[in-house]
Design an enzyme around this catalytic site. Structure first.
Site, short mmCIF file in Angstrom:
data_model
loop_
_atom_site.label_atom_id
_atom_site.label_comp_id
_atom_site.label_asym_id
_atom_site.label_seq_id
_atom_site.Cartn_x
_atom_site.Cartn_y
_atom_site.Cartn_z
N LYS A 124 0.87 -1.18 0.00
CA LYS A 124 0.00 0.00 0.00
C LYS A 124 0.90 1.22 0.00
O LYS A 124 2.03 1.16 0.49
CB LYS A 124 -0.88 0.02 1.26
CG LYS A 124 -2.16 0.76 1.06
CD LYS A 124 -3.20 -0.12 0.41
CE LYS A 124 -4.42 0.65 0.00
NZ LYS A 124 -5.51 -0.26 -0.40
N ASP A 164 -6.87 4.18 -4.69
CA ASP A 164 -7.53 3.99 -3.39
C ASP A 164 -8.23 5.33 -3.13
O ASP A 164 -8.48 6.09 -4.07
CB ASP A 164 -6.49 3.64 -2.31
CG ASP A 164 -7.13 3.10 -1.03
OD1 ASP A 164 -7.50 1.93 -0.99
OD2 ASP A 164 -7.29 3.87 -0.05
N GLY A 235 -20.34 6.71 2.07
CA GLY A 235 -19.39 7.15 1.05
C GLY A 235 -20.12 7.57 -0.22
O GLY A 235 -21.34 7.34 -0.36
N GLY A 237 -17.85 7.75 -3.27
CA GLY A 237 -16.75 7.66 -4.23
C GLY A 237 -16.90 6.48 -5.16
O GLY A 237 -18.00 5.96 -5.36
N ASN A 238 -15.78 6.05 -5.70
CA ASN A 238 -15.79 4.98 -6.70
C ASN A 238 -16.40 3.68 -6.18
O ASN A 238 -17.18 3.02 -6.88
CB ASN A 238 -14.33 4.75 -7.15
CG ASN A 238 -14.16 3.47 -7.91
OD1 ASN A 238 -13.81 2.44 -7.35
ND2 ASN A 238 -14.45 3.51 -9.19
N VAL A 239 -16.09 3.35 -4.94
CA VAL A 239 -16.57 2.08 -4.39
C VAL A 239 -18.08 2.13 -4.14
O VAL A 239 -18.82 1.22 -4.53
CB VAL A 239 -15.78 1.74 -3.10
CG1 VAL A 239 -16.37 0.53 -2.41
CG2 VAL A 239 -14.31 1.51 -3.43
O1 2IT Z 1 -7.91 -1.71 -1.13
C1 2IT Z 1 -7.76 -2.19 -2.26
O2 2IT Z 1 -7.85 -3.40 -2.50
C2 2IT Z 1 -7.45 -1.25 -3.35
N1 2IT Z 1 -7.36 -0.05 -3.11
C3 2IT Z 1 -7.22 -1.76 -4.74
C4 2IT Z 1 -5.83 -2.24 -4.88
C5 2IT Z 1 -5.44 -2.64 -6.28
O3 2IT Z 1 -4.24 -2.90 -6.46
O4 2IT Z 1 -6.28 -2.70 -7.18
#
Ligand code: 2IT
Length: 445
Positions: A124, A164, A235, A237-239
């Site tokens: 990360k 992320d 949230g 966002g994208n998720v």
């Molecule tokens: O928390 C996660 O799994 C991500 N932010 C995606 C990580 C990725 O390498 O696609």
């Protein structure tokens, strides 16, 4: 395994790193019994080695803002574990980013990636840079400055970052662009790229879609399905976007989204054009959801509150770590919530998880539920290595298969004698066992 001893030694070495210590404690508590059945793990000090990252790269990121002022931020990459494959995991840009948060995320990522069935290690990275209110040109200059330092540690078979919180397709594009300029090779190396230059179909949707496929599997185990159920999402966002899209498609009704300013409750359901409103709110860069009600007056905005006070069948935390605490859990349980699936990483506090498990609420942790995102990143790496691009149908089929397989691993390791499926235990043991076996077979390193 002497959990208290391991934790107090970690605390002494890394004082104040509360998110990291929290993530480690959860895994240790879950794997203790299995670990103790394998004396060879203890002999090889598997746990002591697994809880420390392989390395942490820390660097200064200096860039110039639109006023011509020089700005300095901190940049990090935590390369946690490569027993299974190249380091893989997202980059987070948020004011709260610090080593504790990136270490917890890298640690979680290691087990999550193990669960995906694909050969990826855990990592990360990120910066305390806050994208809120920044211009496009500032974002670009920051991303370029970040990669100017980090590029030498990356590579398609070495370390492959992605997005992320605060890092989406735009930021990945700027970072990958700079990376390519420096190495002069088009080897992928980032995932979540644009479709026209090596990105995978379905990657933007994958975290949310995968989470809903996982929820479908969880409900199937209860001889139930998602049609007609009400869903609280946090949230925006994208998720949250991917989760809302798929929940609607599967016939559920999404009634909340939230931001740092509070949450929106829309009794008519957040679907159709309202999804576009969500995207517009995100694109504004202001990081607030309140303007939703200007466009959709039947909805209500609750300032400074969290969506968990609403009565819903399913709760999907999709924002950030520890966003659902013990009191929130109690409220959800009192209101008869049936299922809680973390889509954010470590979205629930330990107190919340205890409350769900105690009340036999079906609960699953982020490292299982949200693994579809990184799994599809793994599929993007495969496509890049083959110099190919798969159709949306091909990627979606693989994502379905992967989420089903993660669910099966959780059931296999997490089913208790009374029939209750402890997904937290299942996910942690399954992920741990794979990483532990891989480490054992590759010797003491
Ligand atoms: O928390 C996660 O799994 C991500 N932010 C995606 C990580 C990725 O390498 O696609």
């Amino acid at each position: 395994m002497d959990i208290d001893k391991i934790l107090s030694s970690l605390e002494a070495k890394h004082p104040g790193e509360k998110e990291y210590l929290q993530a480690v404690r959860e895994v240790l508590l879950c794997v203790k019994d299995v670990y103790d059945e394998h004396p060879e793990f203890e002999k090889a000090k598997i746990i002591e080695r697994m809880v420390e990252p392989d390395r942490i790269i820390t660097f200064r990121v200096t860039w110039v803002d639109d006023n011509g002022d020089v700005q300095t931020n901190l940049g990090y990459r935590v390369q946690f574990n490569k027993a299974i494959g190249p380091y893989k995991g997202g980059i987070r840009f948020h004011a709260s980013v610090n080593p504790s948060i990136l270490k917890f995320l890298g640690f979680e990522q290691t087990f999550k990636n193990a669960l995906t069935t694909l050969p990826m290690g855990g990592a990360k990275g990120g910066s305390d840079f806050s994208p809120r209110g920044k211009s496009d040109a500032e974002i670009m200059r920051f991303c370029q400055a970040f990669i100017l330092e980090l590029w030498k540690n990356l590579g398609p078979d070495r370390d492959v970052p992605a997005g992320d919180i605060g890092v989406g397709a735009r930021e990945v594009g700027y970072m990958y662009g700079m990376y390519k300029k420096l190495v002069d090779e088009c080897t992928g190396t980032f995932t979540g790229k644009g479709l026209d230059f090596g990105g995978s179909r379905i990657r933007p949707e994958a975290t949310g879609f995968g989470a809903l496929y996982f929820v479908e599997n969880m409900l199937k185990m209860q001889n139930d399905d998602i049609k007609g159920k009400t869903v609280a999402i946090s949230g925006f966002g994208n998720v949250a976007w991917g989760a809302a899209l798929k929940a609607n498609e599967l016939g559920a009704k999404v009634v909340t989204i939230s931001g740092p300013d509070g949450y929106i409750y829309d009794p008519d359901g957040i679907s159709g054009d309202k999804i576009q409103t969500m995207l517009d709110l995100r694109a504004s860069g202001e990081d607030i959801v309140e303007p939703y009600i200007e466009q959709w007056p039947s909805a209500k905005f609750f300032a400074g509150k969290k969506p968990w006070e609403q009565k819903v069948d399913i709760a999907l935390p999709c924002a950030t770590q520890n966003e659902l605490d013990g009191d929130d859990a109690k409220q959800l349980i009192d209101n008869g919530v049936q299922l809680v699936a973390e889509v954010s990483n470590m979205g629930c506090t330990p107190e919340a998880i205890d409350a769900f498990i105690e009340s036999k609420t079906i609960y699953a942790p982020g490292k299982a539920v949200n693994a579809g995102g990184v799994a599809t990143s793994g599929l993007e790496m495969s496509q890049n290595a083959m110099h190919m691009q798969w159709s949306a149908k091909e990627v979606d089929e693989k994502l379905h298969y992967i989420m089903k397989s993660i669910h099966e691993q959780c059931v296999m390791y997490g089913t208790e004698p009374n029939g209750y499926i402890n997904y937290m235990k299942g996910a942690n043991i399954a992920g741990f066992m794979k990483v532990a076996r891989a480490m054992m077979e590759q010797g003491i390193l």
